[in-house]
Enzyme design. Structure first.
Site, PDB file in Angstrom:
ATOM      1  N   ASP A 137       0.838  -1.192   0.000  1.00 28.35           N
ATOM      2  CA  ASP A 137       0.000   0.000   0.000  1.00 28.35           C
ATOM      3  C   ASP A 137       0.876   1.246   0.000  1.00 28.35           C
ATOM      4  OD1 ASP A 137      -2.368   1.767   0.645  1.00 28.35           O
ATOM      5  OD2 ASP A 137      -3.314  -0.184   0.910  1.00 28.35           O
ATOM      6  N   HIS A 215      -3.900   5.848   3.203  1.00 20.49           N
ATOM      7  CA  HIS A 215      -4.552   4.617   2.740  1.00 20.49           C
ATOM      8  C   HIS A 215      -3.894   3.375   3.330  1.00 20.49           C
ATOM      9  CE1 HIS A 215      -5.944   1.605  -0.230  1.00 20.49           C
ATOM     10  NE2 HIS A 215      -6.922   2.444  -0.523  1.00 20.49           N
ATOM     11  N   SER A 548     -10.940  -1.365  -1.349  1.00 20.67           N
ATOM     12  CA  SER A 548      -9.681  -1.297  -0.597  1.00 20.67           C
ATOM     13  C   SER A 548      -9.896  -1.594   0.872  1.00 20.67           C
ATOM     14  CB  SER A 548      -9.061   0.106  -0.711  1.00 20.67           C
ATOM     15  OG  SER A 548      -8.359   0.267  -1.904  1.00 20.67           O
TER      16      SER A 548
END
Length: 772
Positions: A137, A215, A548
């Site tokens: 990520d 994220h 996600s």
């Protein structure tokens, strides 16, 4: 001098002569990054390592970015197209593909999955203790309390990874929870040097494993965050935040960069490194951004995942956010677990109240000063016919029209929260974000910078009509806060990638869904909750939506199952999740498709919604070996050379070509040709392994859609201590000339095996396809 040595000296000589012409080639050709799959068996013994071989015979060592030798054999390098084309003819080169940029697929959810303290899978797996999850990520914010190592034991002895130093990151940032952190930027830097897209901006990014985007911190803590008391996002979703596997160890592999995306060559390097480091699970919430999937032999995620799975590593991937369009699901390889997104039983309502008394329902995570019931004029800039104004794009709004008003903005083309900032700059006091037809009634909460909420397509049309037809249209927005116990839930998120599988419809994708809407998890201190540069707020936790967010729920679930059952293969773990998944919501009715408000299908949810309370004891599992995957690749027409690009080792296909639908998958897809006349029939062969009580008898229950007959032989499976595996055949027959397919273009049934305690369910899809 031996002919062997003479041959390679000659090769080196020609390489030297060839390299002298490189500057001329550069002058007329653009340098790009290419990934080369090389037959490692061809390496001459005079070279001590593959790197020496590649640097001598294939490319200037200074232009080699990565050398792959664990899940993939080969290298990536910056070359001109002419150079890459010339090297593609080298006898040791099996394949060449250009590097591509990919995108990220962007508390209460563990309980919604069926996990409970001190009992069930959490207890039996010791909360995932000592299982290692590698998260691919944007990196990690290591100081976050979700990554505390309080009361955790020593780092597992098998761990071979490290904590890499970089900007604002040292080995001291790792601990017994965050046991590894690496970053991969060579492909990114090479791609960024060729243009502004892909370039790393050092003013907003850290060249280290530190997360400047948020994220990666969010997904890592969703999978394996520790208990964090008094957690919330500005008061929303307050309570105890925790990951699915709170005691699992984490390793962060930063392959995505703020505003710059993620490059295939770096992703492949992360796969290679993570498997070598010793991870047990890989979580990758990354994929194509357009719903288009490459063939497996050109897809580094599929290739890297194959190498990982063949070494016993479970790989969980996101299904993409291009729903509700059909055939929008990505990450389609059958060895990957592909995860779609659903809602949970928690929401953040906001209500638009009109002067005529009507109330329009929406959602919002706005946490600033409320409007306190004060009515404001409401306007829709799209009335003028300017598309940019209807979308509230930068510099599109006339302050004379929107000043002091609540502005209706259409969703699309720019970030949802950025539209509110445009409204604010133009003098607006609030915003209502209206879905288009493609988004339907699917809503996600955003931490808006001004009083704002999102509404569905129909509600948006009603608001626009009111703003256009009323003589003095006014409204206010009331923010309700956090509401629990929402029904129905789960609902299939409108954005979640949908089937059918665009590469091989014989494999039903997505595999299953997990919580992916309005998920609370840890956040970086580098940016505000909206991610906008102008958002100066800082929050310890954030609420995000996307596949996600669904993917790391399954990654954490895999860690729990791996901890409870160390000998299970990745395929067995996936099977346990799929065959025990829920196909009904918390009303005990069919799950709803958010985009239509109607019942959903396995094209939307695959096998169903993850239920870990049942996955811990599945009864039977459908196992798959590497050889089975090779036979599948043979079945879809790949030759030995293409398969070796994926498998690393030379292979040979069976003399009799296998059928792709006979891969031992936990779901079945019956594809019938539209050119066939009369009744049509398709047979499937499956083998199940008993992982429950050794003496067990399972009986089959069939659900057949109208116009289809489904039978199974034998209809009873008897297991004993010496009989752990049993095979059966499923026959799907249409009893009419033309199948009356539903709106989705397919019909759906199921087969369930039960011993009175366990129910092992497999979805069956029936459709027609045009012959090639």
């Amino acid at each position: 001098m031996s002919s062997f040595v003479s041959k390679h000296l000659l090769l080196l000589f020609f390489f030297f002569i060839f390299s002298n012409f490189l500057p001329e080639l550069h002058a007329v050709s653009t340098v790009k990054t290419y990934i080369f799959r090389v037959d490692s068996e061809s390496k001459p013994s005079i070279f001590p390592t593959s790197y020496h071989w590649y640097g001598s015979e294939f490319a200037d060592p200074l232009r080699i970015l990565h050398v792959y030798d664990t899940v993939f054999h080969g290298f990536s390098a910056t070359l001109t197209p002419e150079e890459a084309d010339a090297l593609s003819n080298h006898p040791a080169v099996l394949a060449v593909f250009e590097d591509h940029r990919r995108e990220l697929h962007t508390t209460r959810s563990p309980q919604f999955l069926g996990l409970r303290n001190q009992r069930g899978l959490w207890s039996e797996s010791d909360y995932g203790s000592d299982v290692i999850i590698g998260v691919f990520d944007t990196g990690v914010w290591p100081e976050h309390r979700s990554f505390s190592d309080l009361n955790l034991g020593p780092v597992p002895a098998r761990w071979k990874g490290t904590c890499e130093s970089g900007v604002r990151f040292t080995p001291k940032n790792c601990n017994r929870k965050l046991i590894g952190a690496r970053f991969f930027s060579k492909g990114q830097q090479a791609g960024g040097s060729m243009g502004p897209i892909g370039a790393i901006n050092d003013t907003v990014e850290f060249r280290s494993p530190r997360d400047a985007d948020g994220h990666g911190t969010h997904t890592a803590s969703t999978a394996a965050g520790r208990y964090a008391f008094k957690a919330s996002m500005s008061g929303y979703a307050s309570g105890i935040a925790k990951g699915v596997a709170p005691k699992a160890r984490l390793a962060a592999y930063k392959v995505c960069w703020k505003g710059a995306g993620c490059f295939d060559s770096d992703i492949l390097a992360a796969f290679d490194t993570a498997v070598s480091d010793g991870v047990d699970v890989i979580s990758i919430s990354i994929g194509g951004g357009d719903g288009v999937s490459s063939p497996y032999y050109l897809d580094p995620i599929a290739i890297g995942a194959y190498g990982a799975v063949s070494k016993g590593v479970f790989v969980s991937s996101s299904a993409g956010n291009d729903g509700p369009n059909a055939m929008s699901v990505t990450n389609l390889a059958p060895w990957l677990v592909t995860v779609g997104a659903g809602t949970i039983d928690r929401n953040f309502p906001a209500t638009v109240i009109l002067a005529d008394g009507r109330k329009i329902s929406g959602v919002s995570l706005y946490a600033g000063a409320p409007l306190n019931g004060k009515m404001f004029p409401i306007v829709y800039p799209g009335r003028t016919g300017a598309l940019s104004a209807s979308l509230c794009m930068e510099h599109s709004l006339d302050p004379n029209i929107v000043r002091g008003k609540i502005v209706i903005c259409d969703r699309g083309s720019s970030p949802r929260v950025a539209k509110g900032l445009v409204v604010k700059k133009a003098g607006g006091v609030g915003m209502i974000l209206a879905n288009g037809i493609s988004n339907g009634e699917g809503l996600v909460g955003d931490a808006h910078l001004i009083p704002a909420c999102a509404v569905g397509s129909e509600e948006g049309d009603a608001l626009k009509a009111y703003a256009s037809s009323s003589k003095n249209p006014t409204a206010t927005i009331n923010f309700v806060g956090t509401v629990l116990g929402i029904k129905p839930a789960p609902v299939i998120a409108s954005f979640s990638g949908r089937g059918p599988n665009g590469l091989n419809p014989e494999i039903l994708k997505p595999d299953l869904i997990a919580p992916g809407v309005n998920i609370l998890a840890a956040w970086t201190e580098a940016v505000g909750p909206t991610g906008l540069d102008s958002d100066m707020r800082r929050t310890e936790f954030n609420i995000l939506s996307g596949t996600s967010m669904a993917c790391p729920h399954v990654s954490g679930a895999a860690a729990l199952l791996k901890s409870a059952y160390p000998d299970w293969s990745p395929a067995a773990i996936r099977s346990a999740m799929m065959t025990t998944a829920n196909v009904v919501d918390n009303r005990n009715q069919s799950m709803i498709d958010e985009s239509t408000g109607k019942s959903s299908t396995p094209y939307d949810f695959g096998a169903g919604h993850l239920n870990l309370g049942r996955a811990m004891d599945p009864g039977l599992v459908y196992d798959i070996t590497s050889n089975d995957y090779v036979n599948f690749l043979c079945a879809i027409g790949y030759g030995p050379k293409l398969i070796q690009v994926i498998s690393r080792s030379p292979v040979s296909c069976p003399w009799k070509k296998p059928l792709p639908e006979n891969l031992n998958y936990p779901s079945l897809a019956a594809l019938f040709s539209t050119s066939s006349k009369g009744p049509k029939s398709k047979r499937f062969f499956r083998t199940v392994t008993n992982v429950g009580p050794s003496n067990a008898v399972y009986r089959a229950t069939i659900e057949s859609p109208r116009g289809v007959i489904i039978t199974v032989k034998p209809a009873k499976l008897v297991f004993a201590p010496t009989v752990r595996k049993q095979s059966f055949m499923v026959t799907v027959t249409t009893n009419t000339k033309n199948i009356a397919l539903g709106q989705s273009g397919a019909l759906f049934g199921s087969i369930s095996w039960s011993d009175g305690k366990h129910v092992v369910r497999s979805s069956i899809m029936i459709t027609e396809i045009d012959p090639l």
